[in-house]
Design an enzyme around this catalytic site. Structure first.
Site, short mmCIF file in Angstrom:
data_model
loop_
_atom_site.label_atom_id
_atom_site.label_comp_id
_atom_site.label_asym_id
_atom_site.label_seq_id
_atom_site.Cartn_x
_atom_site.Cartn_y
_atom_site.Cartn_z
N GLU A 499 28.85 -28.41 12.52
CA GLU A 499 28.91 -28.88 13.90
C GLU A 499 30.34 -29.22 14.31
O GLU A 499 30.72 -29.04 15.48
CB GLU A 499 28.00 -30.09 14.08
CG GLU A 499 27.92 -30.64 15.49
CD GLU A 499 27.19 -29.72 16.46
OE1 GLU A 499 27.16 -30.05 17.66
OE2 GLU A 499 26.65 -28.68 16.03
N THR A 610 26.33 -20.40 30.85
CA THR A 610 26.62 -21.02 29.55
C THR A 610 25.40 -21.05 28.64
O THR A 610 25.50 -21.50 27.51
CB THR A 610 27.20 -22.43 29.75
OG1 THR A 610 27.87 -22.85 28.56
CG2 THR A 610 26.11 -23.42 30.15
#
EC number: 3.2.1.113
Length: 630
Positions: A499, A610
């Site tokens: 992440e 997006t």
């Protein structure tokens, strides 16, 4: 006792009038009343008298209701609203919740001419136009779908390569593998979680979550265009049927403005533009209207959460802030809502956001991540191209491209912001890896989030329209950032990226704590591979993309779908039990496009929001019908 007898044909009267006289008097009185009320209703300029006697009505024949956000000053009946546009009705969506919401809104009333039967009719699909069913006295807004498709420069699904060529056969087999992964993910969702927002593959059930305010089927709507693109026709029809029959908007929870916009509205818009199916357009517009109360702030900068029941914000007004990536990632979808509805309110809302951002002072040309919707001032000086900031920059360059390169304001804002990012955030590690750090009031955190890895693709996409002396530099910068993000994958045991990854203490492109070591099926790295492949055709990007496919199959595929993993540095996967909607919407779509011809969803015709939902470039001035340009 004497009783006086009165003749029966002469009745007594308190007024001293005999019966014939009373009859004449009553006849005269009724005539007078009729005359007065006739004047009230039939004589001109009697609207003031009518208001004294008649209950107020929000809509009369010949009047068109144009919804504004709650709290807007109510216009007088005879005033024309600024930039009036008809409200967009949604056939079949007249549920009690939406009707109550309409009653709560304040409205502009605008007198319209009576509509003829030709205007009232819904244009048949065979004509290539679609039209919304008009409200009483309203004029339907039609969209010529066939004309739109004729302006595209490439077939939506591209041309077919020569299957006799061996290299193409290898690529085709890779593409078919990705298609099989999508089919497996969809079938697992359908089997165990149909109608829920996400699949939990380990427990074989569905998950609703609390981001969407009670809306359901997020995976279905996020998957529509991917299913269409991969020509999974049966699965697409299943998804479409669910939207028609089960996607209800009469919900009452608190929803993320950003997430509903990019997933639901983006997904519905792209499904309409790909297929012309009217259900997708009407659902998108109706849902868009439910988001409008979020903009009712002193600055017009929307709050991050909207309550679908009350039409208010989910957060307290004082002391809270709006997030740059959230209010900055509405422009593409809202312009298309105006394009498809004729309702100016959507475009006006996002153009106002631009206006506020242009006026406000930006520290060193940088855009901090938090802004007060009350004062219009920055709340903190934290700048990131990853989470909290990312898609704001993406939507600037894509607004320029979607407008067919006419939105000069968006272009200028993008290149000015990119220059500031290069000056203050861009770094090169001792090992030669280029990365974009995070900025906290002048102090750098030397880390890069997975979310920031979209930036390689973004910079590549915008390189062509930079100043001539900067184009080659931006192409190289895009390649170097994408290489760094690949390294974050290559340096893990699973060949999937964490992440967030750091550049300090001699360690580069790796997570330094377990809380940042997870992978939740994110798409940003393969997104950049796709853009770099289309720009350079360097085979390394397909090689890297195939590595991701193999890692997903090995570590994320379960018996009942795909799951994220909690530690990319462990070769024994510990699954998080969630098949994210964006895995089907983005990750698999970008991988499929990476192994497809460049004219499949050509970048000349489409930009991706997006959430990877394709929205068309405005190749004509058709949007001027809606009073604005895309």
């Amino acid at each position: 006792m004497l009783v006086r007898k009165v003749p029966v044909f002469v009745p007594a009267s308190p007024w001293g009038l005999r019966l014939p006289q009373k009859f004449l008097f009553l006849l005269f009185l009724s005539g007078l009343v009729t005359l007065c009320f006739g004047a009230l209703f039939l004589l001109p300029n009697s609207s003031r008298l009518k208001r004294l006697f008649l209950a107020h009505r929000t809509q009369q024949p010949g009047l068109e209701v144009v919804a504004e956000v709650a709290g807007h000053p109510l216009a007088r009946e005879q005033e024309s609203p600024p930039n009036p546009a008809p409200a967009v009705p949604a056939p079949g969506e007249g549920d009690a919740s939406s009707q109550a919401s309409t009653r709560r809104r304040k409205v502009w009333l605008r007198r319209t001419h009576p509509t003829g039967t030709r205007e009232m009719a819904t244009v048949a699909r065979s004509s290539g136009s679609t039209a919304l069913r008009p409200q009483e006295g309203g004029i339907p807004f039609s969209f010529d779908f066939n004309a739109f498709r004729s302006r595209l420069r490439h077939p939506v699904l591209g041309t077919r390569a020569d299957e006799s060529k061996e290299p193409q056969s290898l690529v085709r087999a890779q593409r078919e593998k990705i298609k099989e992964m999508m089919q497996f993910a969809w079938q697992s969702y359908k089997l165990y979680a149909m109608g829920k927002n996400e699949l939990r593959p380990l427990t074989k059930d569905g998950y609703e979550g609390n981001m969407f305010g009670g809306l359901s089927g997020a995976t279905i709507i996020d998957s529509l265009d991917t299913l269409y693109l991969m020509e999974l026709q049966e699965e697409f029809q299943e998804a479409k049927a669910w939207v028609e029959e089960n996607f209800h908007l009469n919900v009452s929870g608190e929803a993320s403005l950003f997430e509903v916009n990019i997933r639901y509205i983006g997904g519905l818009l792209s499904a309409f533009y790909l297929t012309g199916e009217e259900v997708f357009r009407t659902k998108a517009i109706k849902l868009g209207e439910k988001l409008l109360p979020a903009f009712n702030t002193p600055t017009g900068i929307p709050k991050g959460v909207v309550n679908f029941k009350s039409g208010s914000w989910g957060w307290a007004m004082a002391g809270s802030s709006s997030i740059l990536a959230e209010f900055g990632s509405l422009h593409l979808e809202f312009l298309h809502l105006t394009e498809l509805s004729g309702n100016q309110v959507f475009a006006e809302k996002v153009r106002n956001i631009r206006k506020v951002l242009r006026k406000i002072n930006k520290p060193f040309g940088l855009y901090p991540n938090f802004l007060s919707p009350v004062s219009g001032n920055w709340m903190q000086h934290h700048v990131s191209v990853g989470g909290l900031g990312d898609s704001f920059y993406e939507y600037l360059i894509k607004s320029w491209l979607m407008s067919a390169k006419t939105d000069v304001e968006a272009k200028d804002m993008y290149y000015e912001a990119l220059e500031a990012i290069e000056t203050y955030l861009l770094n090169v590690s001792p090992g030669g890896l280029t990365y974009i750090a995070e900025w906290r009031g002048g102090i750098l955190d030397h880390k890069m989030g997975h979310l920031a890895c979209f930036s390689g693709g973004m910079i590549a996409l915008g390189a062509e329209d930079a100043k001539e002396e900067k184009r080659a530099h931006y192409r190289e910068l895009a390649a170097q950032i994408t290489k760094t993000c690949h390294e974050s994958y290559a340096r893990s045991d699973t060949k999937l990226g964490p992440e967030a990854f750091w550049f300090n203490s001699g360690r580069e492109a790796v997570a330094t704590q377990l809380s940042e070591s997870y992978y939740i099926l994110r798409p940003e790295v393969v997104e950049s591979y796709m853009y770099l492949w289309r720009q350079t055709h360097d085979p390394i990007y397909r090689e890297w993309g195939w590595e991701v496919v193999m890692a997903l199959e090995k570590y994320c595929r379960t018996e009942a779908g795909f799951s994220g993993i909690q530690d990319v540095y462990s070769s024994i996967p510990n699954h998080d039990n969630k098949q994210q909607t964006f895995f089907l919407a983005e990750t698999l779509k970008y991988l499929y496009l990476l192994f497809s011809e460049d004219d499949m969803l050509s970048l000349e015709d489409w930009v991706f929001n997006t959430e990877a939902h394709p929205l068309p470039v405005n190749h004509s001035d058709s949007s001027s019908r809606a009073g604005g340009r895309l």
